[in-house]
Design a protein around this motif. Sequence first.
Motif, PDB file in Angstrom:
ATOM      1  N   UNK A  25      14.211 -25.482  -6.267  1.00  0.00           N
ATOM      2  CA  UNK A  25      15.552 -25.387  -6.855  1.00  0.00           C
ATOM      3  C   UNK A  25      15.631 -26.122  -8.195  1.00  0.00           C
ATOM      4  N   UNK A  26      14.663 -26.995  -8.430  1.00  0.00           N
ATOM      5  CA  UNK A  26      14.676 -27.816  -9.639  1.00  0.00           C
ATOM      6  C   UNK A  26      13.703 -27.322 -10.706  1.00  0.00           C
ATOM      7  N   UNK A  27      12.652 -26.615 -10.279  1.00  0.00           N
ATOM      8  CA  UNK A  27      11.602 -26.230 -11.209  1.00  0.00           C
ATOM      9  C   UNK A  27      11.335 -24.729 -11.105  1.00  0.00           C
ATOM     10  N   UNK A  28      11.508 -24.011 -12.213  1.00  0.00           N
ATOM     11  CA  UNK A  28      11.339 -22.564 -12.209  1.00  0.00           C
ATOM     12  C   UNK A  28       9.900 -22.148 -11.887  1.00  0.00           C
ATOM     13  N   UNK A  29       8.915 -22.905 -12.365  1.00  0.00           N
ATOM     14  CA  UNK A  29       7.519 -22.545 -12.116  1.00  0.00           C
ATOM     15  C   UNK A  29       7.162 -22.714 -10.653  1.00  0.00           C
ATOM     16  N   UNK A  30       7.718 -23.719 -10.011  1.00  0.00           N
ATOM     17  CA  UNK A  30       7.493 -23.873  -8.567  1.00  0.00           C
ATOM     18  C   UNK A  30       8.193 -22.743  -7.820  1.00  0.00           C
ATOM     19  N   UNK A  31       9.427 -22.417  -8.234  1.00  0.00           N
ATOM     20  CA  UNK A  31      10.168 -21.339  -7.585  1.00  0.00           C
ATOM     21  C   UNK A  31       9.446 -19.997  -7.697  1.00  0.00           C
ATOM     22  N   UNK A  32       8.715 -19.795  -8.792  1.00  0.00           N
ATOM     23  CA  UNK A  32       7.996 -18.535  -8.998  1.00  0.00           C
ATOM     24  C   UNK A  32       6.955 -18.288  -7.910  1.00  0.00           C
ATOM     25  N   UNK A  33       6.492 -19.338  -7.249  1.00  0.00           N
ATOM     26  CA  UNK A  33       5.511 -19.176  -6.165  1.00  0.00           C
ATOM     27  C   UNK A  33       6.071 -18.362  -5.002  1.00  0.00           C
ATOM     28  N   UNK A  34       7.401 -18.373  -4.849  1.00  0.00           N
ATOM     29  CA  UNK A  34       8.003 -17.673  -3.716  1.00  0.00           C
ATOM     30  C   UNK A  34       7.771 -16.167  -3.773  1.00  0.00           C
ATOM     31  N   UNK A  35       7.507 -15.642  -4.967  1.00  0.00           N
ATOM     32  CA  UNK A  35       7.237 -14.208  -5.090  1.00  0.00           C
ATOM     33  C   UNK A  35       5.988 -13.811  -4.306  1.00  0.00           C
ATOM     34  N   UNK A  36       5.078 -14.757  -4.084  1.00  0.00           N
ATOM     35  CA  UNK A  36       3.856 -14.466  -3.330  1.00  0.00           C
ATOM     36  C   UNK A  36       4.109 -14.410  -1.824  1.00  0.00           C
ATOM     37  N   UNK A  37       5.311 -14.762  -1.407  1.00  0.00           N
ATOM     38  CA  UNK A  37       5.645 -14.764   0.013  1.00  0.00           C
ATOM     39  C   UNK A  37       6.668 -13.673   0.339  1.00  0.00           C
ATOM     40  N   UNK A  38       6.652 -12.596  -0.462  1.00  0.00           N
ATOM     41  CA  UNK A  38       7.631 -11.535  -0.240  1.00  0.00           C
ATOM     42  C   UNK A  38       7.306 -10.667   0.969  1.00  0.00           C
ATOM     43  N   UNK A  39       6.261 -11.022   1.726  1.00  0.00           N
ATOM     44  CA  UNK A  39       6.003 -10.357   3.006  1.00  0.00           C
ATOM     45  C   UNK A  39       6.898 -10.926   4.100  1.00  0.00           C
ATOM     46  N   UNK A  40       7.711 -11.917   3.748  1.00  0.00           N
ATOM     47  CA  UNK A  40       8.672 -12.513   4.675  1.00  0.00           C
ATOM     48  C   UNK A  40      10.086 -12.282   4.158  1.00  0.00           C
ATOM     49  N   UNK A  41      11.080 -12.199   5.043  1.00  0.00           N
ATOM     50  CA  UNK A  41      12.468 -12.125   4.568  1.00  0.00           C
ATOM     51  C   UNK A  41      12.791 -13.365   3.739  1.00  0.00           C
ATOM     52  N   UNK A  42      13.350 -13.173   2.549  1.00  0.00           N
ATOM     53  CA  UNK A  42      13.627 -14.325   1.697  1.00  0.00           C
ATOM     54  C   UNK A  42      14.617 -15.288   2.346  1.00  0.00           C
ATOM     55  N   UNK A  43      15.560 -14.752   3.146  1.00  0.00           N
ATOM     56  CA  UNK A  43      16.542 -15.645   3.763  1.00  0.00           C
ATOM     57  C   UNK A  43      15.922 -16.521   4.846  1.00  0.00           C
ATOM     58  N   UNK A  44      14.671 -16.211   5.241  1.00  0.00           N
ATOM     59  CA  UNK A  44      13.990 -17.071   6.209  1.00  0.00           C
ATOM     60  C   UNK A  44      13.337 -18.277   5.546  1.00  0.00           C
ATOM     61  N   UNK A  45      13.084 -18.178   4.234  1.00  0.00           N
ATOM     62  CA  UNK A  45      12.410 -19.267   3.535  1.00  0.00           C
ATOM     63  C   UNK A  45      13.421 -20.354   3.204  1.00  0.00           C
ATOM     64  N   UNK A  46      13.102 -21.563   3.611  1.00  0.00           N
ATOM     65  CA  UNK A  46      14.021 -22.683   3.408  1.00  0.00           C
ATOM     66  C   UNK A  46      13.840 -23.290   2.018  1.00  0.00           C
ATOM     67  N   UNK A  47      12.668 -23.841   1.762  1.00  0.00           N
ATOM     68  CA  UNK A  47      12.447 -24.486   0.468  1.00  0.00           C
ATOM     69  C   UNK A  47      10.962 -24.724   0.264  1.00  0.00           C
ATOM     70  N   UNK A  48      10.635 -25.200  -0.924  1.00  0.00           N
ATOM     71  CA  UNK A  48       9.290 -25.702  -1.185  1.00  0.00           C
ATOM     72  C   UNK A  48       9.401 -27.213  -1.349  1.00  0.00           C
TER      73      UNK A  48
END
Length: 406
Positions: free
Chosen positions: A107-130
């Motif tokens: 939520x604080x760093x855009x480059x860290x948030x960009x990693x979530x695109x690699x986990x799009x095999x999961x529902x995004x609403x299931x992902x809590x945070x990094x």
Amino acid sequence: MSPRKPAPSFEIDASKLPPLGMPPAQFLRDYWQKRPLLIRNAFPGFVSPIQPEDLAGLACEEAALSRIVVHDRPSDAWTLRSGPFQEEEFPGMPHHDWTLLVQDVDKWDEDVRALLAHFDFLPRWRIDDIMVSFAATGGSVGAHVDQYDVFLLQAQGERRWQIDARPNPPTAFRDDVELKLLREFNPTHDWVLQPGDMLYLPPGVPHHGVAVNPCLTFSVGMRAPSAAELIGDYLDTLVADADEGLRYGDRDLTPPTDPYEIDTAAMGRVVEALNALRMNDPDKLAGWFGRFITTYRSAGEVAPTPSARSRIEIEWDLGHGAELHRHPMSRLAWRKATRSTKAGGAQLFCSGLEFTLPVKDAQRIAAAETLDGTGYSALGEAGREAVLELLALGHYQLLGEAGDED
């Protein structure tokens, strides 16, 4: 009798097919919530987008959720402190046996948030945070279990991970420390992870990570509310929305055999009274769940825009290069409406809010972290109105409007 199919491996090299080393459907079938997996080279050549000093700086922010865990080896004592911390604390920290953990770094760093695109095999609403942790040599948070799925990506340095992959491992906690540490831990697997390696752990698998040298680890955790959380929140919703006219009734009452007995007929009426609250109504349930699962627990809050611009001004700005950027704390999801749901085609949920929209609008808004003039114009009227309301509530920020230096 056909030969028994061999059990899936506990380790795989993903160099040729990152980040899982296999098709997502195979991973979900064989490993998800079933079996741990060490994924070597999940992110080949990975370079951490943040450095330890960046994490320390974030831990000094009032709105960041941060902790420091210190382990005194001679006494096996563990100390837990919560942030925010002072900058001057970190230069004086020892060179071993402590860990800094910061939640919601995505939520604080855009480059860290960009990693979530690699986990799009999961529902995004299931992902809590990094969550990102820095550990000095020997740093650890002790042997423990998590009640949710987690992907542990080694970002910098080396960390030794031990897990107990046996069925029904012991999970009793120690009662002499503040942390929920395991009283007994008997590892079945022992690995050292390099940058780019990733360990997947289903819920309930005992594990213990120790820094071989100063290291950063990214933990991609899932949101898995307990049954108690679900029931408590849903019942609160039912109580708040309950019609006072819906009451226990017994128009079919007959003289009781024993006036002190709560008989079968009475319990049937209790069930009928509860059903009148529509506890089994799929639309009511789905609306509640969408609002519940997009409401984020965090130190950060989304605040309404202080000075609202008119719709004409906003749309003029969007038509001249401005963009709407979603607040990083805003969580979105959507669902298709059923026949019994009011017209609109879909329900869009944003941080506990609910909008009835055409399916295409709900899909576009949920997926778009930014909306430019073209994206906004592609929405129908209902979608545009929803976006404007979300902007007024602080879920979007308009960047590049007339007079803005950017």
